[in-house]
Design an enzyme around this catalytic site. Structure first.
Site, PDB file in Angstrom:
ATOM      1  N   HIS A 272       0.850  -1.193   0.000  1.00 54.89           N
ATOM      2  CA  HIS A 272       0.000   0.000   0.000  1.00 54.89           C
ATOM      3  C   HIS A 272       0.879   1.233   0.000  1.00 54.89           C
ATOM      4  O   HIS A 272       1.902   1.255   0.684  1.00 54.89           O
ATOM      5  CB  HIS A 272      -0.930   0.006   1.226  1.00 54.89           C
ATOM      6  N   ASP A 326      -7.825  -5.500   0.420  1.00 54.75           N
ATOM      7  CA  ASP A 326      -8.343  -6.473  -0.540  1.00 54.75           C
ATOM      8  C   ASP A 326      -7.986  -7.919  -0.199  1.00 54.75           C
ATOM      9  O   ASP A 326      -8.479  -8.845  -0.835  1.00 54.75           O
ATOM     10  CB  ASP A 326      -7.825  -6.153  -1.954  1.00 54.75           C
TER      11      ASP A 326
HETATM   12  C1  SDX Z   1      -6.535  -0.501  -2.907  1.00 57.60           C
HETATM   13  O1  SDX Z   1      -4.661   4.020  -2.263  1.00 57.60           O
HETATM   14  C2  SDX Z   1      -5.616   3.475  -1.580  1.00 57.60           C
HETATM   15  O2  SDX Z   1      -5.996   3.909  -0.532  1.00 57.60           O
HETATM   16  C3  SDX Z   1      -6.241   2.255  -2.235  1.00 57.60           C
HETATM   17  C4  SDX Z   1      -7.207   1.403  -1.372  1.00 57.60           C
HETATM   18  C5  SDX Z   1      -8.505   2.141  -1.081  1.00 57.60           C
HETATM   19  O3  SDX Z   1      -9.144   1.833  -0.085  1.00 57.60           O
HETATM   20  O4  SDX Z   1      -8.884   2.977  -1.909  1.00 57.60           O
HETATM   21  O5  SDX Z   1      -6.589   1.027  -0.148  1.00 57.60           O
HETATM   22  C6  SDX Z   1      -7.665   0.125  -2.128  1.00 57.60           C
HETATM   23  O6  SDX Z   1      -6.369  -0.147  -4.051  1.00 57.60           O
HETATM   24  C7  SDX Z   1      -5.647  -1.510  -2.219  1.00 57.60           C
HETATM   25  C8  SDX Z   1      -4.487  -1.974  -3.080  1.00 57.60           C
HETATM   26  C9  SDX Z   1      -4.928  -3.125  -3.984  1.00 57.60           C
HETATM   27  N1  SDX Z   1      -3.865  -3.528  -4.920  1.00 57.60           N
HETATM   28  C10 SDX Z   1      -3.147  -4.641  -4.771  1.00 57.60           C
HETATM   29  O7  SDX Z   1      -3.276  -5.384  -3.792  1.00 57.60           O
HETATM   30  C11 SDX Z   1      -2.196  -4.931  -5.907  1.00 57.60           C
HETATM   31  C12 SDX Z   1      -0.829  -5.323  -5.357  1.00 57.60           C
HETATM   32  N2  SDX Z   1      -0.237  -4.176  -4.705  1.00 57.60           N
HETATM   33  C13 SDX Z   1       0.632  -3.344  -5.412  1.00 57.60           C
HETATM   34  O8  SDX Z   1       0.656  -3.357  -6.799  1.00 57.60           O
HETATM   35  C14 SDX Z   1       1.089  -2.053  -4.754  1.00 57.60           C
HETATM   36  O9  SDX Z   1       1.512  -2.354  -3.464  1.00 57.60           O
HETATM   37  C15 SDX Z   1       0.121  -0.868  -4.730  1.00 57.60           C
HETATM   38  C16 SDX Z   1      -0.459  -0.570  -6.122  1.00 57.60           C
HETATM   39  C17 SDX Z   1      -1.013  -1.106  -3.775  1.00 57.60           C
HETATM   40  C18 SDX Z   1       0.918   0.388  -4.284  1.00 57.60           C
HETATM   41  O10 SDX Z   1       1.839   0.720  -5.267  1.00 57.60           O
HETATM   42  P1  SDX Z   1       3.048   1.742  -5.055  1.00 57.60           P
HETATM   43  O11 SDX Z   1       2.903   2.533  -3.827  1.00 57.60           O
HETATM   44  O12 SDX Z   1       3.192   2.492  -6.343  1.00 57.60           O
HETATM   45  O13 SDX Z   1       4.295   0.788  -4.846  1.00 57.60           O
HETATM   46  P2  SDX Z   1       5.216   0.178  -5.982  1.00 57.60           P
HETATM   47  O14 SDX Z   1       4.412  -0.621  -6.934  1.00 57.60           O
HETATM   48  O15 SDX Z   1       6.030   1.301  -6.583  1.00 57.60           O
HETATM   49  O16 SDX Z   1       6.133  -0.775  -5.170  1.00 57.60           O
HETATM   50  C19 SDX Z   1       7.187  -0.305  -4.334  1.00 57.60           C
HETATM   51  C20 SDX Z   1       8.084  -1.474  -4.014  1.00 57.60           C
HETATM   52  C21 SDX Z   1       8.536  -2.196  -5.273  1.00 57.60           C
HETATM   53  O17 SDX Z   1       9.765  -2.849  -4.957  1.00 57.60           O
HETATM   54  P3  SDX Z   1      11.146  -2.211  -5.480  1.00 57.60           P
HETATM   55  O18 SDX Z   1      11.095  -2.130  -6.983  1.00 57.60           O
HETATM   56  O19 SDX Z   1      11.259  -0.843  -4.837  1.00 57.60           O
HETATM   57  O20 SDX Z   1      12.211  -3.164  -4.965  1.00 57.60           O
HETATM   58  O21 SDX Z   1       7.362  -2.462  -3.266  1.00 57.60           O
HETATM   59  C22 SDX Z   1       7.225  -3.658  -4.048  1.00 57.60           C
HETATM   60  C23 SDX Z   1       7.495  -3.247  -5.498  1.00 57.60           C
HETATM   61  O22 SDX Z   1       7.922  -4.326  -6.252  1.00 57.60           O
HETATM   62  N3  SDX Z   1       5.821  -4.092  -3.924  1.00 57.60           N
HETATM   63  C24 SDX Z   1       5.407  -5.352  -4.006  1.00 57.60           C
HETATM   64  C25 SDX Z   1       4.023  -5.312  -3.826  1.00 57.60           C
HETATM   65  N4  SDX Z   1       3.631  -4.030  -3.657  1.00 57.60           N
HETATM   66  C26 SDX Z   1       4.738  -3.302  -3.713  1.00 57.60           C
HETATM   67  N5  SDX Z   1       6.069  -6.482  -4.209  1.00 57.60           N
HETATM   68  C27 SDX Z   1       5.325  -7.615  -4.255  1.00 57.60           C
HETATM   69  N6  SDX Z   1       3.979  -7.628  -4.097  1.00 57.60           N
HETATM   70  C28 SDX Z   1       3.304  -6.500  -3.877  1.00 57.60           C
HETATM   71  N7  SDX Z   1       2.002  -6.516  -3.717  1.00 57.60           N
END
Ligand code: SDX
Length: 389
Positions: A272, A326
């Site tokens: 998140h 989620d």
């Molecule tokens: C919701 O924003 C809100 O408030 C949303 C929400 C709401 O109530 O409205 O809470 C609802 O949308 C929840 C999120 C649902 N999505 C997922 O579960 C999909 C999986 N999660 C991710 O794709 C991600 O964590 C996000 C989209 C939720 C956040 O994305 P960010 O802040 O842009 O983070 P990022 O993708 O740039 O990741 C940063 C780092 C990366 O590693 P590095 O390249 O720095 O080494 O964290 C890692 C990412 O690879 N990472 C993950 C991960 N999420 C982040 N690695 C593995 N699995 C994951 N889920």
């Protein structure tokens, strides 16, 4: 005016580019606050824990939109108004009958939410009565449209809402044609509270951008529904169950996670932008899931989910990646017998309250959103005639 004219405005100091606007304040808001290090979430100053324990979804929606808890009389009137507007025009039902039955319910919802603008097109954003009527209509009709598409795609006629049932119970009734168990309805209502609002998430930002153009509230909600649908946002709740089913059994969790991390695959329901600890909504949803399992029987996918959470805490926890809202919601909905592709439309039913709160707040201090960009394209090119390319 020439750039070097003494009358030209001074060049604007540009802040650094932050992909995804991470950490960039894009509005001021009094609706919701998140402490992502402590794992705290409040709506208008009340913790979600208290709201889940004490409130109902409609009362919470009132709080979010009007800023204060309603009196008993205000709540009664609000509930009554919503109940009176639950039905949708036969024209909308007929329109939905022409949607492809294999189409995703989020697309059906986006189209039908937008179509409300055709029926209630008088736009009077400075008239408080118009604001109230739009709030009531959207909260009332979005669940009816989600349930209607579910029955229509099965080849059945949608059923009418039941005036004697409260908001959450009525939705479950419209979906299944059976009056739900009281515990199931109460837990579903709690899920709606937990999904009602979450500050400037992607769909709410989308809603505020659309609102800032002073378009109608149906377009505001329709644009937000389209944004919520993506798998990085609300769509993840559907993908979590697909992922758990793909893993298949607890003994495969470690190997599956190692491969996923090695392939830089995102683990659905994890991570998140705001939270660096477990999302407080996931903590509550997990407890709600357990209550359902105690009452209606266990789900082995829950054991698998807990194992994944434990293994992921070791591998991803040091990066601040923990379950988000989620991760456990799908297991609750699955136990309630709700089809997987309705999980995100249910998120939208709840989040309509938050979108409307932000719509109203945006109108109260509006300035159109129009950020700048950093141009990275070509410049000063000589025109090349078609024959010469
Ligand atoms: C919701 O924003 C809100 O408030 C949303 C929400 C709401 O109530 O409205 O809470 C609802 O949308 C929840 C999120 C649902 N999505 C997922 O579960 C999909 C999986 N999660 C991710 O794709 C991600 O964590 C996000 C989209 C939720 C956040 O994305 P960010 O802040 O842009 O983070 P990022 O993708 O740039 O990741 C940063 C780092 C990366 O590693 P590095 O390249 O720095 O080494 O964290 C890692 C990412 O690879 N990472 C993950 C991960 N999420 C982040 N690695 C593995 N699995 C994951 N889920």
């Amino acid at each position: 005016m020439a750039v070097d004219s003494p009358l030209a405005p001074a060049p604007v100091e540009r802040p650094p580019f932050r992909p995804g606007l991470e950490g960039v304040p894009a509005t001021q808001s009094a609706i919701c606050d998140i402490d992502g290090l402590k794992g705290l979430l409040t709506y208008r100053g009340y913790t979600v824990d208290d709201l889940v324990a004490q409130s109902s979804f409609l009362e919470t929606a009132y709080l979010l939109i009007w800023g204060e808890l309603p009196t008993a009389a205000q709540l009664k009137e609000f509930e009554h108004e919503v109940q009176m507007h639950r039905r949708v025009s036969f024209r909308i039902r007929d329109m939905m009958k022409s949607f492809p039955s294999q189409g995703h319910p989020m697309d059906a919802l986006q189209a039908s939410a937008a179509s409300l603008g055709l029926f209630y097109s008088r736009r009077a954003l400075d008239n408080p009565e118009y604001i109230v009527s739009a709030v009531v209509r959207l909260l009332a009709k979005i669940p009816t449209m989600v349930a209607a598409f579910q029955l229509i795609r099965k080849g059945q006629d949608p059923i009418q809402p039941r005036d004697d049932l409260p908001y959450a119970a009525n939705f479950l009734y419209m979906l299944t044609e059976r009056e739900p168990d009281p515990l199931a309805a109460r837990i579903f209502d709690a899920c709606l509270i937990l999904h009602a609002e979450h500050s400037l998430n992607a769909s709410t930002f989308s809603a505020r951008v659309t609102a800032s153009t002073l378009t109608d509230p149906y377009a505001v909600v329709a644009s937000a529904v389209g944004t919520l649908a993506g798998p990085l946002h609300g769509g993840a709740n559907e993908d979590v169950l697909t992922m758990l089913e793909e893993i298949g059994s607890e003994d495969r969790v470690e190997a599956w996670l190692e491969r996923a991390i090695a392939e830089k695959q995102k683990i659905m329901g994890f991570g998140h932008r705001e939270y660096k600890v477990k999302d407080p909504r996931a903590v509550i949803l997990q407890k709600l899931a357990e209550q359902l399992f105690d009452q209606f029987g266990h789900d082995p996918l829950y054991d698998l989910a807990r194992k994944l959470e434990a293994v992921a805490a070791e591998r991803l926890g040091p990066k601040g990646i923990y379950p988000n809202v989620d991760f456990y919601s799908g297991l609750v909905y699955r136990k309630l017998g709700i089809p997987e592709d309705l999980f995100t439309p249910i998120f939208a039913i709840a989040r309509t309250a938050g979108w409307l709160a932000h719509w109203k707040e945006q109108l109260g201090a509006n300035r159109i959103y129009r950020p700048s960009q950093i141009y990275t394209g070509a410049a000063g090119r000589d025109w090349m005639p078609l024959q010469a390319r």
